[in-house]
Structure formats: C-alpha cells, structure tokens
Design a protein around this motif. Structure first.
Motif, PDB file in Angstrom:
ATOM      1  N   SER A  91       0.964  -1.156  -0.241  1.00 35.84           N
ATOM      2  CA  SER A  91       0.106  -0.108   0.136  1.00 35.84           C
ATOM      3  C   SER A  91       0.897   1.283  -0.052  1.00 35.84           C
ATOM      4  CB  SER A  91      -0.822   0.176   1.031  1.00 35.84           C
ATOM      5  OG  SER A  91      -0.185   0.114   2.388  1.00 35.84           O
ATOM      6  N   MET A  92       2.015   1.216   0.502  1.00 35.70           N
ATOM      7  CA  MET A  92       2.884   2.245   0.246  1.00 35.70           C
ATOM      8  C   MET A  92       3.472   2.607  -0.938  1.00 35.70           C
ATOM      9  SD  MET A  92       5.349   1.347   3.935  1.00 35.70           S
ATOM     10  CE  MET A  92       4.877   1.165   5.355  1.00 35.70           C
ATOM     11  N   PHE A  93       3.455   1.686  -1.932  1.00 36.94           N
ATOM     12  CA  PHE A  93       4.196   1.796  -3.099  1.00 36.94           C
ATOM     13  C   PHE A  93       3.469   1.656  -4.450  1.00 36.94           C
ATOM     14  CE2 PHE A  93       7.069  -0.620   0.039  1.00 36.94           C
ATOM     15  CZ  PHE A  93       7.487   0.427   0.402  1.00 36.94           C
ATOM     16  N   LYS A  94       2.062   1.528  -4.270  1.00 36.25           N
ATOM     17  CA  LYS A  94       1.217   1.500  -5.600  1.00 36.25           C
ATOM     18  C   LYS A  94       0.993   3.069  -5.729  1.00 36.25           C
ATOM     19  CE  LYS A  94      -1.427  -2.151  -3.400  1.00 36.25           C
ATOM     20  NZ  LYS A  94      -2.723  -2.643  -2.855  1.00 36.25           N
ATOM     21  N   SER A  95       0.297   2.874  -7.044  1.00 39.58           N
ATOM     22  CA  SER A  95      -0.077   4.180  -7.637  1.00 39.58           C
ATOM     23  C   SER A  95      -1.361   4.575  -7.038  1.00 39.58           C
ATOM     24  CB  SER A  95      -0.247   4.084  -9.087  1.00 39.58           C
ATOM     25  OG  SER A  95      -1.228   3.404  -9.398  1.00 39.58           O
ATOM     26  N   ALA A  96      -1.731   5.716  -7.004  1.00 40.71           N
ATOM     27  CA  ALA A  96      -3.045   6.167  -6.251  1.00 40.71           C
ATOM     28  C   ALA A  96      -4.241   5.462  -7.341  1.00 40.71           C
ATOM     29  CB  ALA A  96      -3.258   7.736  -6.387  1.00 40.71           C
ATOM     30  N   ALA A  97      -4.054   5.500  -8.291  1.00 41.49           N
ATOM     31  CA  ALA A  97      -5.119   4.817  -9.377  1.00 41.49           C
ATOM     32  C   ALA A  97      -5.421   3.279  -8.724  1.00 41.49           C
ATOM     33  CB  ALA A  97      -4.659   4.960 -10.899  1.00 41.49           C
ATOM     34  N   SER A  98      -4.193   2.598  -8.609  1.00 36.82           N
ATOM     35  CA  SER A  98      -4.288   1.211  -8.164  1.00 36.82           C
ATOM     36  C   SER A  98      -5.093   1.137  -6.753  1.00 36.82           C
ATOM     37  CB  SER A  98      -2.867   0.544  -8.016  1.00 36.82           C
ATOM     38  OG  SER A  98      -3.222  -0.870  -7.677  1.00 36.82           O
ATOM     39  N   ALA A  99      -4.665   2.043  -5.946  1.00 44.04           N
ATOM     40  CA  ALA A  99      -5.372   1.698  -4.290  1.00 44.04           C
ATOM     41  C   ALA A  99      -6.568   2.074  -4.424  1.00 44.04           C
ATOM     42  CB  ALA A  99      -4.372   2.815  -3.628  1.00 44.04           C
ATOM     43  N   ALA A 100      -7.152   3.043  -5.267  1.00 46.53           N
ATOM     44  CA  ALA A 100      -8.760   3.552  -5.380  1.00 46.53           C
ATOM     45  C   ALA A 100      -9.575   2.668  -5.990  1.00 46.53           C
ATOM     46  CB  ALA A 100      -8.527   4.887  -6.032  1.00 46.53           C
ATOM     47  N   LYS A 101      -9.113   1.529  -6.468  1.00 48.88           N
ATOM     48  CA  LYS A 101     -10.090   0.427  -7.085  1.00 48.88           C
ATOM     49  C   LYS A 101     -10.889  -0.326  -6.162  1.00 48.88           C
ATOM     50  CE  LYS A 101      -6.761  -0.326 -10.978  1.00 48.88           C
ATOM     51  NZ  LYS A 101      -6.047  -1.378 -11.545  1.00 48.88           N
TER      52      LYS A 101
ATOM     53  N   TRP B 294      -4.739  -5.144  -3.179  1.00 52.05           N
ATOM     54  CA  TRP B 294      -3.940  -6.381  -3.112  1.00 52.05           C
ATOM     55  C   TRP B 294      -2.609  -6.103  -2.634  1.00 52.05           C
ATOM     56  CZ3 TRP B 294       0.714  -5.229  -5.954  1.00 52.05           C
ATOM     57  CH2 TRP B 294       0.743  -3.970  -6.559  1.00 52.05           C
ATOM     58  N   ASP B 295      -1.755  -7.231  -2.101  1.00 47.51           N
ATOM     59  CA  ASP B 295      -0.729  -6.898  -1.561  1.00 47.51           C
ATOM     60  C   ASP B 295       0.451  -8.098  -1.675  1.00 47.51           C
ATOM     61  OD1 ASP B 295       1.165  -6.108   0.512  1.00 47.51           O
ATOM     62  OD2 ASP B 295      -0.110  -6.084   2.040  1.00 47.51           O
ATOM     63  N   LEU B 296       1.506  -7.955  -1.299  1.00 47.65           N
ATOM     64  CA  LEU B 296       2.409  -9.139  -1.531  1.00 47.65           C
ATOM     65  C   LEU B 296       3.346  -9.344  -0.301  1.00 47.65           C
ATOM     66  CD1 LEU B 296       5.522  -7.916  -2.182  1.00 47.65           C
ATOM     67  CD2 LEU B 296       4.366  -7.165  -4.366  1.00 47.65           C
ATOM     68  N   THR B 297       3.949 -10.685  -0.580  1.00 47.70           N
ATOM     69  CA  THR B 297       5.015 -10.973   0.585  1.00 47.70           C
ATOM     70  C   THR B 297       5.855 -11.766  -0.178  1.00 47.70           C
ATOM     71  OG1 THR B 297       5.398 -11.942   2.671  1.00 47.70           O
ATOM     72  CG2 THR B 297       3.763 -13.075   1.300  1.00 47.70           C
ATOM     73  N   LEU B 298       7.286 -11.524   0.130  1.00 51.96           N
ATOM     74  CA  LEU B 298       8.374 -12.422  -0.473  1.00 51.96           C
ATOM     75  C   LEU B 298       8.511 -13.758   0.199  1.00 51.96           C
ATOM     76  CD1 LEU B 298      11.509  -9.877  -0.638  1.00 51.96           C
ATOM     77  CD2 LEU B 298       9.413 -10.210  -2.159  1.00 51.96           C
ATOM     78  N   ALA B 299       8.950 -14.728  -0.440  1.00 48.40           N
ATOM     79  CA  ALA B 299       9.110 -16.236   0.237  1.00 48.40           C
ATOM     80  C   ALA B 299      10.116 -16.631  -0.466  1.00 48.40           C
ATOM     81  CB  ALA B 299       7.835 -17.035  -0.131  1.00 48.40           C
TER      82      ALA B 299
END
Length: 531
Positions: free
Chosen positions: A46-56, A179-184
């Motif tokens: 959430s810290m690194f997405k574009s504003a357009a992505s976060a607003a979906k 959406w979010d992610l985690t490394l593995a």
C-alpha cells in the motif's frame, strides 16, 4: 548510487503520479510515500502502489475458507516492536545483533548491462553492483548491508518490496485495490503458505491431470489430496473443471468437501508445456466465480512466452521492438483479470534470474497475504537478506524496470532458440509412427506422446507402466535422461491410456539437445522395431 530513475523530474509530470503505473512514471510515483528506513523497517504494498491502483474496489472476503490453523496465527510479538523504531529512538528492546560484528563489509557482483542484451554484444558488457554497511548513512543508496545482514520483516526488506510492488502493478495492474504481496524463499514455500492457510487434512485441491509433482507431494504430506482436471493442447479445460464442481458428491469422495482451491501452471505448464490462451483463462475464471473457487496460479515460466514454432529450419520471428510491445505480447495473467481477489499468484525469479536466489513473491488480497505473513514470522522469516540486496542492486539501481524487461526480452529470444532446436531435432529424429508432440509456446518443456500400444511387448502381456519403464531404462542405457509421464500424474492410482515423456530444452546447449533427441529417437526405433 541513487535508485534508477526512468522518468523526468516529478515537477514536470505532476498528473502522471495519479495514473496507472508504467515504467516511465515510477520515479514520480515514489514521491508519494517515503521509503521506510532502518533495520527491520515495516513495509507493505500500500505504500508503493499508484493512487489509481489503491482507489480500485476492494477484494471479496475469504473468512469462510481460512483454515483453523491459519486463524490461530497471531502477529509475532517481536516483529511488532519494529513499529516503534523511529529515527532518534535508542533501542534496547529488540534482539538485533550489532552490525559492527557482521564480518561482511562489502559485497559486489558483476552482471550484464542492458546494452549487452543486443546482439552482437559490446566490448565492455558488464555493470558492477556494490553494497557496503554505510550506504544509507552516506546517502549513496536506500538499502545497504547494515539492513540486509540483520533480521528483517517477513514481508521482505522495504526497498526490495517497493520494487516488486511496482513490477506487479506495471505488468499485471490488478483490477482491485487492496492487493498486497509478501516475499517467500521460493514458490514451493509460497505454495506451502497457501496450503496451510486454506486447507485441512482430507481436503482436495484441483489441478491439471498431469501436474508439477513437487507441489502435489507437498500437499500430500499435509493430507491434502490432488484431484485431476482434464487438459488439452491449451492446458486445463474449463468445461472439465465446471463438470467436476457441479457434480461434486462428498459421499463419492470419502466425505471430502467440495474443492475450493485450484492449483494451475497456466504458462509453459510443467510437465506438458501447454499455455492457456487469454480466452481459456477467462473461461476458467468464470467457472471459479460460479463455484467460489480460489485460483492459485503458479507462474515461474510466465515471461518465457514465445512465438509459435513454424517448422524445421524456419527463421525465428524478430523479438518485440520495445518494452511496451513485449508486455502487450504476454497472455494476460489470472491476476490481471481478478476482480474478486480470488487469485493467489506465485511468482519467482527462479527461471529468469537464478533459482539459487531462493527469492519469490506471492500476490493476493491483503486479507490472504496478511495470513501468509503471520505464518512466515514464526517459520521461514524472510528470504535471505544477501539475496534480496543483490537482486535490489541489480533490478532497481543497475537495470531499473526498463532494463529488467529488456532482460526478459533477451531470455525469451534465447529460450525460443532452444525451443526451436529441440523441435527441429524432434522433427528430424523421432519416429512419427509412434511419437507425436505439440510445440510449446512458453516455458522449458516438450511433452512427447508415445503410441505405446504398438510396442511388441504388448503381445507378451506387458502393460502401460511396464512398457514405459522399458523405454525409460533403454534411454538411460543410451545415455539420455527423459522424465516418465507417470511421475507427474495428479492421480497416481489412475489407469493410463496414454503414455508421455517430458524433455526439457533449458538445461543443455544446442548440440547436446540435438544429440539427446537423436539418441531418444534411436531408442524408440529399437523398442518398436522401426527400420
């Protein structure tokens, strides 16, 4: 070294920050939030997405599928202390070793520069990446050894999480906002996260009838049973998937509840080499919506998509002329069409950079990703800090997003050459009367079907498995190793009407690929008494 900047000064392009993230506006988008600094700094997508992505719109909730084990997982007490590590804080609270006693003062590596990806390569093709313990203090980098050599958050180190988040949005641009992610430490571990989060012993997961055996062996160890879905030349059949789920009767399956997890390898499928078309993926996604199915797309071969094979000796199609053109040629991922947040994407650097890095990433709705992070906090932690900083230095500071995509174009060309080599050899050396194959359009594998019922041992009462073993051992004796198709069966108890062998064009140079197929062709000729 400052992070790679692919855009002009943000003041010149203020509006672009609010739009869809592209290679060109990454630098502008990075001004929206400061990068969390320091050892074990917390971060998320959430810290690194574009504003357009976060607003979906937000994803659906999946509380009804989360396992009892996963529901019991609480945030790690010691990981949560990181939120208090603000600038100026004198920390005696965390159990972080002092960086003064880490014996690594500097690491460096050499890699190709993007200019080397062209053919012929220039005379001086290498770029160097270097990291020390004091790069952040010296303002030469946003990620250094002081951070990378210490404990980190299970999601990954902030600077690298930022790069991966940007990469996901540039390539897939998920249609929902949270959406979010985690490394593995590898996609096999990511699959373990998924299994423990969603399944319990006795559950059934759906998968291609021939599938990645390691994934199913991991499931079986947890008491989770794979169930085969029919495939064709394009991979998994949506009609078969729908039929299975529509007619599911728990009583006919030992009381197992209706499956709600699909494991699939959509591009260059292992072992069959099949690639689902965009239309096929849409059909599968509609079935998933109909039956409230979670799709786990395991995509290590996604960027190894290639033009169709055109026949023996036919020249290669020229590669995409630009990074934008390359991205447009890719079959859309399930993640890119996921309006519900029902897709869990297992992505990896294993087939495009290095399997030994043991760095992968899992993309899903924030609800599901949070559960996987909780598991990692008390098990795998995060992938190696050494691996993460090397990848960051290469992918962010040296190559940037555009350079990485150029690298992907380069390896697509190289694997296409190898694919064409093995196809040419199959056309030339395999006996057409008993061996058939569909040229793959992605990945690393060639799936050869054998008309085993023409084998002379049929007259002696030999069955499918006995003849498969005879051919396999004869190939070993001839000095060529191929994989038996039965190794990849989702249902190991199923009686087989068809016989397959898997070959790969990834591991050997062209002359050895050609010789190996020639030897295998000779084995088939001998086994089937073909003159």
């Amino acid at each position: 070294m400052a992070p790679h900047a692919a855009a002009n000064d943000v003041a010149q392009k203020p509006a672009v920050v609010e739009g869809t993230l592209t290679v060109a506006n990454v630098a502008a988008n990075r001004t929206r939030f400061p990068l969390p600094k320091g050892v074990a700094a917390f971060s998320d997508s959430s810290m690194f997405k574009s504003a357009a992505s976060a607003a979906k719109p937000k994803a659906k909730r999946w509380d009804h599928y989360i396992s009892a084990e996963s529901k019991l997982r609480k945030p790690s007490t010691l990981k949560q202390i990181a939120q208090y590590l603000q600038p100026g804080m004198l920390s005696l609270g965390g159990g972080l070793p002092s960086q003064e006693y880490f014996p690594f003062h500097e690491i460096s590596a050499k890699a190709p520069s993007p200019s080397q990806f062209a053919d012929p390569a220039p005379a001086n093709p290498e770029c160097s990446v270097i990291s020390t313990k004091h790069d952040i203090i010296d303002a030469t980098s946003e990620f250094d050894l002081e951070v990378a050599l210490n404990y980190g958050q299970s999601v990954g180190y902030a600077a690298f999480v930022r790069w991966v988040t940007e990469h996901v949005e540039i390539v897939h641009n998920p249609p929902y906002g949270d959406w979010d992610l985690t490394l593995a430490p590898g996609s096999t571990q990511g699959w373990d996260f998924v299994l423990r989060m969603l399944c319990k012993p006795g559950d059934i997961v759906l998968t291609e009838e021939y599938t990645f055996c390691s994934a199913m062996e991991g499931a079986a160890a947890q008491g989770v049973i794979p169930f085969p879905v029919k495939v064709d030349a394009e991979g998994l059949l949506a009609s078969s998937l729908d039929e299975i789920l529509t007619n599911w009767d728990p009583a006919a399956h030992g009381g197992a509840r209706k499956p709600f997890v699909l494991y699939t390898v959509p591009s260059g499928q292992n072992p069959t080499g099949a690639t689902q078309s965009a239309e096929r993926r849409k059909e599968i996604y509609k079935v998933a919506q109909k039956h409230d199915l979670i799709i786990c797309e395991d995509e290590p071969y996604y960027f190894l998509q290639m033009e169709p094979y055109k026949g023996l000796g036919t020249p290669m199609t020229p590669p995409p002329a630009s990074t934008d053109e390359f991205l447009k040629t890719l079959v859309p991922s399930f993640l890119s069409m996921d309006t519900d947040g029902r897709v869990i994407r297992l992505d990896s650097f294993s087939k495009v950079l290095s399997p030994g890095s043991r760095v992968s990433f899992v993309v899903a709705s924030a609800q599901l990703t949070e559960r996987m992070i909780r598991q990692a906090e008390t098990s795998t932690q995060s992938p190696s800090g050494m691996a993460q900083i090397l990848l960051y230095k290469l992918l962010d500071e040296a190559w940037g997003h555009e350079g990485y995509i150029k690298w992907l174009i380069h390896i697509r060309v190289e694997y296409t050459k190898r694919r064409n080599c093995i196809m040419d050899a199959c056309e030339e050396f395999l006996p057409k009367s008993v061996a058939t194959f569909n040229p793959p359009t992605a990945g690393m594998f060639n799936w050869i079907q054998i008309d085993w019922k023409k084998h002379p041992a049929i007259k002696e009462g030999k069955d499918h498995d006995a003849i498969e073993e005879m051919i396999f051992l004869a190939a070993v004796d001839a000095g060529v190793l191929v994989s038996r198709g039965t190794w990849f069966l989702a249902d190991q108890s199923a009686k087989q009407e068809d016989m397959f062998f898997r070959t790969t064009f990834a591991a050997a140079p062209a002359d050895q690929i050609r010789e190996a197929i020639k030897r295998f062709g000779s084995v088939l000729n001998a086994q089937f008494n073909i003159q």
